[in-house]
Design an enzyme around this catalytic site. Sequence first.
Site, PDB file in Angstrom:
ATOM      1  N   ARG A   1      36.716   7.399  19.175  1.00 14.69           N
ATOM      2  CA  ARG A   1      36.628   6.870  17.802  1.00 14.69           C
ATOM      3  C   ARG A   1      37.859   7.364  17.066  1.00 14.69           C
ATOM      4  O   ARG A   1      38.076   8.561  16.923  1.00 14.69           O
ATOM      5  CB  ARG A   1      35.348   7.353  17.115  1.00 14.69           C
ATOM      6  CG  ARG A   1      35.356   7.105  15.627  1.00 14.69           C
ATOM      7  CD  ARG A   1      34.021   7.284  14.975  1.00 14.69           C
ATOM      8  NE  ARG A   1      33.134   6.185  15.310  1.00 14.69           N
ATOM      9  CZ  ARG A   1      32.002   5.918  14.650  1.00 14.69           C
ATOM     10  NH1 ARG A   1      31.624   6.682  13.635  1.00 14.69           N
ATOM     11  NH2 ARG A   1      31.248   4.903  15.010  1.00 14.69           N
TER      12      ARG A   1
ATOM     13  N   HIS B   1      34.832  -2.678  16.245  1.00 19.10           N
ATOM     14  CA  HIS B   1      33.686  -1.813  16.606  1.00 19.10           C
ATOM     15  C   HIS B   1      32.852  -2.565  17.669  1.00 19.10           C
ATOM     16  O   HIS B   1      31.729  -2.993  17.411  1.00 19.10           O
ATOM     17  CB  HIS B   1      32.860  -1.523  15.350  1.00 19.10           C
ATOM     18  CG  HIS B   1      31.929  -0.352  15.481  1.00 19.10           C
ATOM     19  ND1 HIS B   1      31.854   0.435  16.614  1.00 19.10           N
ATOM     20  CD2 HIS B   1      31.014   0.161  14.609  1.00 19.10           C
ATOM     21  CE1 HIS B   1      30.945   1.388  16.423  1.00 19.10           C
ATOM     22  NE2 HIS B   1      30.427   1.240  15.231  1.00 19.10           N
TER      23      HIS B   1
ATOM     24  N   GLN C   1      29.129  -1.682  18.736  1.00 20.95           N
ATOM     25  CA  GLN C   1      28.119  -2.035  17.742  1.00 20.95           C
ATOM     26  C   GLN C   1      27.728  -3.507  17.862  1.00 20.95           C
ATOM     27  O   GLN C   1      26.544  -3.848  17.785  1.00 20.95           O
ATOM     28  CB  GLN C   1      28.658  -1.749  16.329  1.00 20.95           C
ATOM     29  CG  GLN C   1      27.654  -2.018  15.237  1.00 20.95           C
ATOM     30  CD  GLN C   1      26.494  -1.024  15.256  1.00 20.95           C
ATOM     31  OE1 GLN C   1      26.712   0.167  15.197  1.00 20.95           O
ATOM     32  NE2 GLN C   1      25.267  -1.527  15.347  1.00 20.95           N
TER      33      GLN C   1
ATOM     34  N   ASP D   1      27.929  -4.425   5.689  1.00 21.50           N
ATOM     35  CA  ASP D   1      28.403  -3.080   6.025  1.00 21.50           C
ATOM     36  C   ASP D   1      28.878  -2.434   4.727  1.00 21.50           C
ATOM     37  O   ASP D   1      28.963  -3.101   3.684  1.00 21.50           O
ATOM     38  CB  ASP D   1      29.550  -3.201   7.050  1.00 21.50           C
ATOM     39  CG  ASP D   1      29.987  -1.873   7.654  1.00 21.50           C
ATOM     40  OD1 ASP D   1      29.310  -0.847   7.428  1.00 21.50           O
ATOM     41  OD2 ASP D   1      31.024  -1.865   8.347  1.00 21.50           O
TER      42      ASP D   1
ATOM     43  N   CYS E   1      25.062  -1.942  10.476  1.00 17.75           N
ATOM     44  CA  CYS E   1      25.388  -0.992  11.543  1.00 17.75           C
ATOM     45  C   CYS E   1      25.034   0.443  11.156  1.00 17.75           C
ATOM     46  O   CYS E   1      24.888   1.290  12.026  1.00 17.75           O
ATOM     47  CB  CYS E   1      26.848  -1.113  11.938  1.00 17.75           C
ATOM     48  SG  CYS E   1      28.013  -0.651  10.636  1.00 17.75           S
TER      49      CYS E   1
ATOM     50  N   ARG F   1      22.094   0.736  20.391  1.00 13.26           N
ATOM     51  CA  ARG F   1      23.405   1.271  20.745  1.00 13.26           C
ATOM     52  C   ARG F   1      23.306   2.028  22.068  1.00 13.26           C
ATOM     53  O   ARG F   1      24.156   1.882  22.951  1.00 13.26           O
ATOM     54  CB  ARG F   1      23.906   2.225  19.643  1.00 13.26           C
ATOM     55  CG  ARG F   1      24.362   1.565  18.353  1.00 13.26           C
ATOM     56  CD  ARG F   1      25.654   0.791  18.523  1.00 13.26           C
ATOM     57  NE  ARG F   1      26.755   1.611  18.990  1.00 13.26           N
ATOM     58  CZ  ARG F   1      27.511   2.398  18.215  1.00 13.26           C
ATOM     59  NH1 ARG F   1      27.290   2.477  16.923  1.00 13.26           N
ATOM     60  NH2 ARG F   1      28.531   3.085  18.718  1.00 13.26           N
TER      61      ARG F   1
HETATM   62  N1  NVA Z   1      32.934  -0.205   8.833  1.00 10.90           N
HETATM   63  C1  NVA Z   1      32.399   1.131   8.899  1.00 10.90           C
HETATM   64  C2  NVA Z   1      31.475   1.240  10.069  1.00 10.90           C
HETATM   65  C3  NVA Z   1      30.850   2.591  10.242  1.00 10.90           C
HETATM   66  C4  NVA Z   1      29.981   2.672  11.465  1.00 10.90           C
HETATM   67  C5  NVA Z   1      33.540   2.127   9.022  1.00 10.90           C
HETATM   68  O1  NVA Z   1      34.497   1.860   9.731  1.00 10.90           O
HETATM   69  O2  NVA Z   1      33.469   3.183   8.374  1.00 10.90           O
HETATM   70  N1   CP Z   2      27.087   2.483  13.374  1.00  6.11           N
HETATM   71  C1   CP Z   2      27.801   3.561  13.721  1.00  6.11           C
HETATM   72  O1   CP Z   2      28.777   3.479  14.452  1.00  6.11           O
HETATM   73  O2   CP Z   2      27.310   4.730  13.202  1.00  6.11           O
HETATM   74  P1   CP Z   2      28.012   6.167  13.259  1.00  6.11           P
HETATM   75  O3   CP Z   2      29.216   6.100  12.333  1.00  6.11           O
HETATM   76  O4   CP Z   2      26.967   7.106  12.737  1.00  6.11           O
HETATM   77  O5   CP Z   2      28.416   6.465  14.656  1.00  6.11           O
END
Ligand code: NVA
Ligand code: CP
Length: 316
Positions: A112, A139, A142, A228, A268, A296
Amino acid sequence: MSNATPQAAPLRHFLQFTDLTPQEIQYVLDRARLIKDKFKRYLPHHTLHDRTLAMVFEKASTRTRVSFEAGMYQLGGSVIHLTTGDSQLGRSEPIEDTARVVSRMVDLVMIRTFEQTRIERFAEHSRVPVINGLTNEFHPCQILADILTFTEHLGPIQGKTVAWIGDANNMSYTWLQAAELMGFTLHVSTPKGYELDPARIGNPAASTLRIFDSPLEACRGAHLVTTDVWTSMGYEEENEARRKAFADWCVDSRMMAVAEPNAIFMHCLPAHRGEEVTADVIDGPQSVVWDEAENRMHVQKALMEFLVHGQIKNQN
Ligand code: NVA
Ligand code: CP
């Protein structure tokens, strides 16, 4: 596992949704259902016995961390958790060198991070499959979980309509890739100034993407309404401007009422009730967000197994 199970698949990565073919996505989804069913019946499924997953987090996480870590242990493997702060990544070791070293010692890597180019650079120098656990751009794990969840509740997603309300972020671009690959229609409504980037999306067919000024109109006839956070990780300094611009992009009961009668709601997570979604929608009967979060783990178990072994022909 039977002796027929292949021991090693050619090196593949899952850096974006389009890294798998539609047939491979369908295989992973079908396999996830089998793996989930065995999990629910307390049956062991140790297809990654003795294998190790390294997880590299350069941004915060709850679901991604827990789902990959629990999933890998359930597959009989083990996990190493690294963050920028507690590894040499935070002290400027080149990501290419990290990739060379880590991938000599483990069988899979989940990352990540920020820019997509960062995970691409890692993958280029990795001896083992690399999985995108979220970047600024995509992502994909997800969306795999979301499609599995959709299928469980409403059947195949092909030919259906998904309404995306809110930010043109990593989730929305991945939904668009999935719509093109899997054959469904994506309705998108974003505030002015926060639209999908034409340079990134190319020229999708009208049967793939329809853009709406009004979030209510985007939800009309949708089988799935999804949204989101207004501000994704890494964009925190834009928070105040976004709170103003996104005020009308809050999924509420009026929007759910114009969707299909049996429409479902997904997010998500993490969610901000009263911002991108009202509490009555996310905590209401059409919301499937907890199934979505759980899935997930099941779908990533299937994905990790696929990247290590390829497609397994047997049914156990
Ligand atoms: N769009 C959000 C998703 C978090 C799981 C982010 O990137 O922070
Ligand atoms: N949806 C998701 O990726 O959650 P986290 O940021 O908690 O991993």
